[in-house]
Design an enzyme around this catalytic site. Structure first.
Site, PDB file in Angstrom:
ATOM      1  N   PHE A 204      14.636   9.436  38.604  1.00 26.79           N
ATOM      2  CA  PHE A 204      14.902  10.822  38.977  1.00 26.79           C
ATOM      3  C   PHE A 204      14.097  11.209  40.208  1.00 26.79           C
ATOM      4  CE2 PHE A 204      15.753  10.624  34.455  1.00 26.79           C
ATOM      5  CZ  PHE A 204      16.854  11.443  34.267  1.00 26.79           C
ATOM      6  N   ASP A 205      14.750  11.887  41.131  1.00 27.22           N
ATOM      7  CA  ASP A 205      14.014  12.591  42.177  1.00 27.22           C
ATOM      8  C   ASP A 205      13.353  13.793  41.504  1.00 27.22           C
ATOM      9  OD1 ASP A 205      13.232  13.534  44.782  1.00 27.22           O
ATOM     10  OD2 ASP A 205      14.860  14.986  44.619  1.00 27.22           O
ATOM     11  N   LYS A 206      12.299  14.339  42.106  1.00 31.25           N
ATOM     12  CA  LYS A 206      11.617  15.487  41.489  1.00 31.25           C
ATOM     13  C   LYS A 206      12.212  16.806  41.943  1.00 31.25           C
ATOM     14  CE  LYS A 206       7.690  17.300  42.868  1.00 31.25           C
ATOM     15  NZ  LYS A 206       7.958  18.764  42.859  1.00 31.25           N
ATOM     16  N   THR A 207      12.081  17.108  43.220  1.00 28.83           N
ATOM     17  CA  THR A 207      12.466  18.424  43.725  1.00 28.83           C
ATOM     18  C   THR A 207      13.982  18.600  43.729  1.00 28.83           C
ATOM     19  OG1 THR A 207      10.520  18.406  45.145  1.00 28.83           O
ATOM     20  CG2 THR A 207      12.216  20.028  45.640  1.00 28.83           C
TER      21      THR A 207
END
Length: 654
Positions: free
Chosen positions: A347-350
């Site tokens: 997963f990317d965070k932002t």
């Protein structure tokens, strides 16, 4: 079996390459007239078949009975015999040829009633299967019907009604309560709640006001809107969804390719077996030619692998249409199959695990000042700024019904903060560096907020610090539950982000992520995904579809979040979630795994039934009626109905 059925499944190779071509000619969407014609022909054929049976078994009129049985074939088998003739001319055997041979072979050995029954049952099978398959096809075409064909447009000071194809970009459409949005556009006037579930799968209405985007096919629930058109009818998000799903249905998975290849060899082998079953016992072993000729006819009917050929495509099409209705675009069956094999999801965070927007998280008062006073003073100072931080603070003040004060002598200190007179006294708001310059002591308790990666805005007067407001990118509410559910499926999770390690570590701990990689540039994210692929074999990457495009491309399956307003995400991702709903990840995993279970059930059932019937036919334990009713009509319908269960799969947590 039926050309239309295979066209619906986009299984063109079965028609072009397999010995069991399953029909021929160009398919087209059937009208109610088609169904009426089929019902009429079926009714006449059924009446003739019953009449023939009564003549044969209750009278001595055998020849008239055989003529009636031939009439049954003429009425219900007309198209079957035409297709058989075309296949023979092309030097290619298909199920129509086999049914024709079996039917006339039955007359040759004095079983005209069975020949007529074989053709009639096959006709019924084709009709029912075509009807069931048409329903699957129409589930996508119905998406297009969500958008109205006409719209009310303001032109020359008048309101006129035009077909959507006549409307151009820049036209102003008028949408009243209870009407559907005709074309994509931006709200110029009005405020309303819009039901976007046809596109996003999100059941709750979305508030829309001036400047917001609205999409064709969505429902205006309560307010009056005037919308400036931004896309023509063929370019709307809804139209592109339909086109992409139709393209996806033409992209075969590895399982589909294998089944196609298997079908090419299966039919010739069974045909050879059927001829061998007649020739060897009759001419070598000296058994009755009539008995073994009949058994070989049964084998011919069993030999076509149509149920096997459609076992995978129909399941994939059902799953793809189901996902589209839930606001999830899957670009092809191969990605659906690959998703079922995924061992790790990165997963990317932002914008993925977090909302990607600054929000006020903490308000702290110093020296006896209340949080309301801190928010009031800070919002008053920030009211003259256009910075994202100012907008977040003002949004919080509005939500708390905080009254803003009058200010004067407002001044922005570049890169540090703001100052102004409020009630004749000077106040400051800004970063810690601004207060360092004022030789003002800031309480140490703020360090904890800063260590969590939050942005802290301080507010003070000339004498003391009044308080601080912390802002951060807020975690999505469903993120911890999604990660927990994925762990139950034994799927590892990873987070890759450009943020600092403290922020990444804090978020990973809250969510329950197995591992995290921080302070990464786009090229670094690619390397991390490549390492995960090398280590675990199959990896899915979830990001925003734009900034994370390189990493999404490297992953086995790239999933873009919130693609409804992002053209790049829709076009580049393997899978696009039209709404910012992380729970759709769970839905995807459930759908992919259930789809592959259904495919395995279909394939196993087809092979088991066909194999069993082949053995029973050689032993003389079944007749032509059973071969068609069970081995063809029953089996094909079972496969289709089992696959169509996938259209009812709903978004759910696992």
């Amino acid at each position: 079996m039926q050309n239309t059925k295979l066209e619906i499944m986009n299984n063109d190779s079965c028609r072009e390459e397999s010995a069991c071509s399953c029909g021929g000619g160009n398919a087209e969407e059937k009208s109610p007239l088609w169904m009426r014609q089929q019902l009429t022909a079926g009714g006449i054929a059924a009446a003739l078949l019953i009449s023939g049976l009564m003549l044969e078994f209750f009278t001595a009129l055998n020849i008239p009975a055989q003529i009636v049985f031939m009439s049954v074939i003429a009425v219900s088998g007309r198209d079957i015999l035409k297709k058989a003739g075309r296949s023979i001319l092309k030097r290619r055997l298909d199920i129509n040829c086999l049914i024709g041979i079996a039917a006339f072979g039955s007359f040759f050995i004095g079983h005209g009633e069975e020949g007529a029954a074989v053709v009639f049952l096959f006709f019924v099978a084709e009709t029912l299967e075509e009807y069931a398959a048409d329903k699957a096809k129409k589930s996508i075409s119905q998406l297009l019907k969500l958008a109205p064909e006409t719209a009310k447009v303001k032109r020359g000071g008048k309101e006129i009604e035009l077909h959507v194809h006549e409307i151009i970009i820049g036209d102003i459409t008028v949408i009243r309560p209870g009407e559907k949005i005709p074309l994509d556009g931006k709200v110029l006037t009005g405020h309303s709640s819009i039901n976007e579930s046809p596109i996003t799968g999100e059941s709750l209405p979305v508030e829309k006001e001036v400047g917001d985007e609205v999409y064709a096919g969505t429902m205006n629930e309560e307010g009056y809107l005037e919308v400036s058109v931004t896309r023509k009818s063929e370019d709307t998000v809804l139209s592109r969804i339909v086109k992409l799903v139709e393209e996806a249905e033409r992209k075969k998975s590895e399982t589909e390719k294998f089944i196609d290849k298997f079908a090419r060899y299966y039919t010739p082998v069974v045909i050879i077996l059927a001829f061998g079953a007649f020739l060897v016992p009759t001419f070598i072993l000296g058994y009755s030619w009539e008995i073994w000729f009949y058994r070989s006819l049964v084998l011919l009917v069993i030999s076509c692998p149509c149920a096997l050929a459609i076992s995978t495509p129909v399941a994939m099409v059902s799953a793809l249409t189901s996902s589209a209705r839930h606001g999830v675009l899957i670009k092809g069956a191969s990605y659906l199959e690959e998703l079922s094999k995924v061992k790790v999801i990165a997963f990317d965070k932002t914008g993925t695990l977090t909302k990607g927007k600054l929000e006020v998280t903490d308000i702290i008062g110093f020296n006896g000042h209340s949080s309301e006073e801190v928010l009031s003073m800070t919002a008053t100072l920030e009211s003259r700024s256009e910075h994202p931080i100012a907008k977040a603070i003002l949004k919080k003040a509005g939500a708390e019904n905080i009254h803003l004060k009058e200010i004067s002598r407002f001044r922005a200190v570049k890169g540090r903060g703001l100052e102004a007179l409020i009630g004749g006294q000077k106040y400051y708001a800004g970063a810690r560096s601004l207060f360092n310059g004022l030789s003002m002591e800031i309480p140490g308790e703020i360090s904890q907020l800063e260590s969590e990666g939050k942005t802290v805005v301080f507010v003070a007067n000339e004498n003391m610090a009044i308080g601080a407001i912390a802002l951060g990118d807020v975690l999505r509410e469903k993120a911890p539950k999604v990660i927990s559910d994925l762990k139950k499926l034994h799927i590892k999770t990873a987070m890759i982000t450009g943020d600092n390690k403290k922020v990444a570590g804090s978020l990973a701990g809250k969510v329950g992520i197995d591992e995290y990689h921080a302070e990464l540039l786009p090229e670094d994210k690619v390397k991390v995904v490549e390492k995960l692929v090398k280590k675990f074999g199959s990896v899915a990457m979830v990001g925003d579809g734009v900034n994370d495009a390189p990493a999404l491309a490297v992953a086995n399956v790239g999933i873009a979040m919130g693609a409804i307003g992002t053209d790049v995400a829709i076009e580049t991702a393997d899978i696009a979630l039209m709404h910012d709903d992380l729970s759709k990840i769970d839905y995807l995993m459930y759908l992919s795994r259930k789809t592959m279970r259904v495919v395995k059930q279909n394939v196993s059932l087809s092979i088991l039934i066909k194999g069993s019937l082949t053995i029973l036919a050689l032993l003389g334990l079944i007749n032509l009626w059973v071969a068609v009713a069970v081995g063809d009509m029953g089996l094909s319908l079972a496969v289709i109905l089992n696959s169509m269960r996938l259209t009812r799969v709903k978004a759910r947590s696992l």
